[in-house]
Scaffold this motif. Structure first.
Motif, mmCIF file in Angstrom:
data_model
loop_
_atom_site.group_PDB
_atom_site.id
_atom_site.type_symbol
_atom_site.label_atom_id
_atom_site.label_comp_id
_atom_site.label_asym_id
_atom_site.label_seq_id
_atom_site.Cartn_x
_atom_site.Cartn_y
_atom_site.Cartn_z
ATOM 1 N N GLU A 38 45.044 39.589 36.019
ATOM 2 C CA GLU A 38 44.619 39.357 37.401
ATOM 3 C C GLU A 38 44.141 40.635 38.092
ATOM 4 O OE1 GLU A 38 45.715 35.797 36.264
ATOM 5 O OE2 GLU A 38 47.205 37.392 36.164
ATOM 6 N N LEU A 39 44.724 41.785 37.747
ATOM 7 C CA LEU A 39 44.410 43.025 38.459
ATOM 8 C C LEU A 39 42.944 43.461 38.328
ATOM 9 C CD1 LEU A 39 47.676 45.077 37.851
ATOM 10 C CD2 LEU A 39 46.966 43.851 39.909
ATOM 11 N N PRO A 40 42.304 43.346 37.166
ATOM 12 C CA PRO A 40 40.885 43.715 37.098
ATOM 13 C C PRO A 40 40.005 42.892 38.036
ATOM 14 C CG PRO A 40 41.810 43.593 34.896
ATOM 15 C CD PRO A 40 42.846 43.026 35.816
ATOM 16 N N LEU A 41 40.480 41.718 38.438
ATOM 17 C CA LEU A 41 39.692 40.874 39.336
ATOM 18 C C LEU A 41 39.610 41.462 40.741
ATOM 19 C CD1 LEU A 41 41.158 37.389 38.289
ATOM 20 C CD2 LEU A 41 39.159 38.549 37.365
ATOM 21 N N ILE A 42 40.540 42.396 41.079
ATOM 22 C CA ILE A 42 40.532 43.013 42.412
ATOM 23 C C ILE A 42 40.419 44.531 42.310
ATOM 24 C CG2 ILE A 42 41.814 41.121 43.495
ATOM 25 C CD1 ILE A 42 44.341 42.910 43.323
ATOM 26 N N LYS A 44 46.650 34.901 41.895
ATOM 27 C CA LYS A 44 46.609 33.587 41.270
ATOM 28 C C LYS A 44 46.477 32.472 42.300
ATOM 29 C CE LYS A 44 49.549 34.722 37.238
ATOM 30 N NZ LYS A 44 48.750 34.141 36.146
ATOM 31 N N SER A 45 47.262 32.548 43.370
ATOM 32 C CA SER A 45 47.322 31.440 44.327
ATOM 33 C C SER A 45 46.217 31.483 45.381
ATOM 34 C CB SER A 45 48.687 31.423 45.024
ATOM 35 O OG SER A 45 48.901 32.621 45.753
ATOM 36 N N LEU A 46 45.845 32.686 45.838
ATOM 37 C CA LEU A 46 44.850 32.815 46.899
ATOM 38 C C LEU A 46 43.433 32.951 46.353
ATOM 39 C CD1 LEU A 46 46.745 35.333 49.220
ATOM 40 C CD2 LEU A 46 46.645 32.836 49.417
ATOM 41 N N GLY A 47 43.306 33.381 45.096
ATOM 42 C CA GLY A 47 42.001 33.648 44.510
ATOM 43 C C GLY A 47 41.615 35.097 44.708
ATOM 44 N N ALA A 48 40.881 35.647 43.772
ATOM 45 C CA ALA A 48 40.568 37.077 43.779
ATOM 46 C C ALA A 48 39.711 37.501 44.959
ATOM 47 C CB ALA A 48 39.874 37.454 42.471
ATOM 48 N N ALA A 49 39.018 36.561 45.608
ATOM 49 C CA ALA A 49 38.143 36.916 46.727
ATOM 50 C C ALA A 49 38.883 37.047 48.048
ATOM 51 C CB ALA A 49 37.030 35.871 46.861
ATOM 52 N N HIS A 50 40.175 36.747 48.087
ATOM 53 C CA HIS A 50 40.909 36.792 49.363
ATOM 54 C C HIS A 50 40.864 38.211 49.944
ATOM 55 C CE1 HIS A 50 44.210 36.453 52.270
ATOM 56 N NE2 HIS A 50 43.957 35.148 52.226
ATOM 57 N N PRO A 51 40.569 38.356 51.248
ATOM 58 C CA PRO A 51 40.334 39.691 51.831
ATOM 59 C C PRO A 51 41.554 40.606 51.890
ATOM 60 C CG PRO A 51 40.320 37.978 53.531
ATOM 61 C CD PRO A 51 40.316 37.266 52.220
ATOM 62 N N SER A 52 42.759 40.081 51.761
ATOM 63 C CA SER A 52 43.954 40.921 51.884
ATOM 64 C C SER A 52 44.314 41.662 50.600
ATOM 65 C CB SER A 52 45.156 40.058 52.291
ATOM 66 O OG SER A 52 45.547 39.199 51.217
ATOM 67 N N LEU A 53 43.809 41.215 49.477
ATOM 68 C CA LEU A 53 44.330 41.676 48.187
ATOM 69 C C LEU A 53 43.924 43.100 47.842
ATOM 70 C CD1 LEU A 53 43.717 38.390 46.172
ATOM 71 C CD2 LEU A 53 45.852 39.166 47.215
ATOM 72 N N ARG A 54 42.690 43.457 48.076
ATOM 73 C CA ARG A 54 42.216 44.780 47.662
ATOM 74 C C ARG A 54 42.867 45.903 48.461
ATOM 75 N NH1 ARG A 54 39.040 40.999 46.237
ATOM 76 N NH2 ARG A 54 37.695 41.152 44.386
#
Length: 249
Positions: A216-220, A185-195
């Motif tokens: 939010e999870l389907p976004l990553i 939510k805060s960093l955006g789905a494109a943030h490199p650390s999330l996946r």
């Protein structure tokens, strides 16, 4: 769905003329509302197949987005305020849609309260879509991923009754997942650390079927995994599109 039942009589008009408007409540978070709308469009095209001819065959969609619904991430502390905002949104959609969905798993906790209001528009709840999936696929076990109120299977979880249908695996560290969702939510789905964090979390799961019970999870979820990831939002989008067609006579 039987595509032979989708024609709006034989008028030759675009399919949209034989359909009912559907709605989406968004805000928890706004990207989740966009994601559900996008999946409604894709499911509509899949449903119509070669009958789909373009813009005029898309469903009519009404969106209501309220940022204060984001308080649902801490539902135990904000239950009544969240309920009042959600009720306002549902009432605002009820006169202009035949059916609607809430683009947030946690907020579907209020499905029973919304039903009591007797609104003319039908709520397509996330838990009803998951129950239909389980009854159709009959997995022996599933893992439920979502915010802490969802995965805790507490009274605030919309999926508290899922255990009556199937064995539900729970994470050893649900707070790690909760923090990951906050970061989407805060960093955006494109943030490199999330996946990478999501992939590491999936490695500790034993179930073959993993229900992504958080919008939010389907976004990553575009990662490599040996698990079968089931996007609950996709299930809801399919059901919502089905409600847009007039009932067969």
């Amino acid at each position: 769905m039987d595509s032979s039942r989708l024609d709006p009589a034989s008028s030759g008009l675009p399919l949209a003329f034989g359909r009912r408007p559907i709605g989406i409540i968004a805000g928890s978070g706004p990207e989740a509302g966009v994601d559900l709308w996008s999946k409604v469009i894709k499911q509509n095209q899949r449903c119509l197949g070669d009958r789909y001819r373009g813009d005029l065959d898309a469903p009519e969609v009404v969106i209501r987005s309220d940022p204060l619904l984001g308080l649902s991430m801490e539902l135990e502390r904000n239950e009544e305020e969240v309920w009042e905002r959600l009720k306002l949104a549902a009432c605002a959609l009820s006169d202009s849609t035949a059916a609607y969905a809430i683009a947030c798993n946690t907020l579907n906790y209020f499905a029973n309260r919304l039903a009591v209001l007797g609104l003319p528009s039908e709520l397509v709840s996330f838990q009803s879509a998951v129950s239909a999936f389980v009854e159709d696929r009959r997995p022996e076990r599933v893992c439920l991923l979502g915010s802490f109120p969802v995965t805790s299977m507490s009274p605030w979880s919309p999926y508290a009754d899922l255990r009556e249908l199937v064995d539900v695996e729970r994470l050893k560290d649900p707070l790690a997942l909760h923090h990951l969702i906050y970061d989407v939510k805060s960093l955006g789905a494109a943030h490199p650390s999330l996946r990478a964090r999501f992939a590491a979390l999936l490695q500790g799961i034993e179930s073959e079927f993993v229900l992504l019970a958080c919008t939010e999870l389907p976004l990553i979820a575009d990662i490599s995994t040996d698990k079968t990831l089931v996007d609950v939002t996709d299930l809801v989008a399919e059901a919502l599109v089905g409600r847009s067609f007039l009932p067969a006579e």
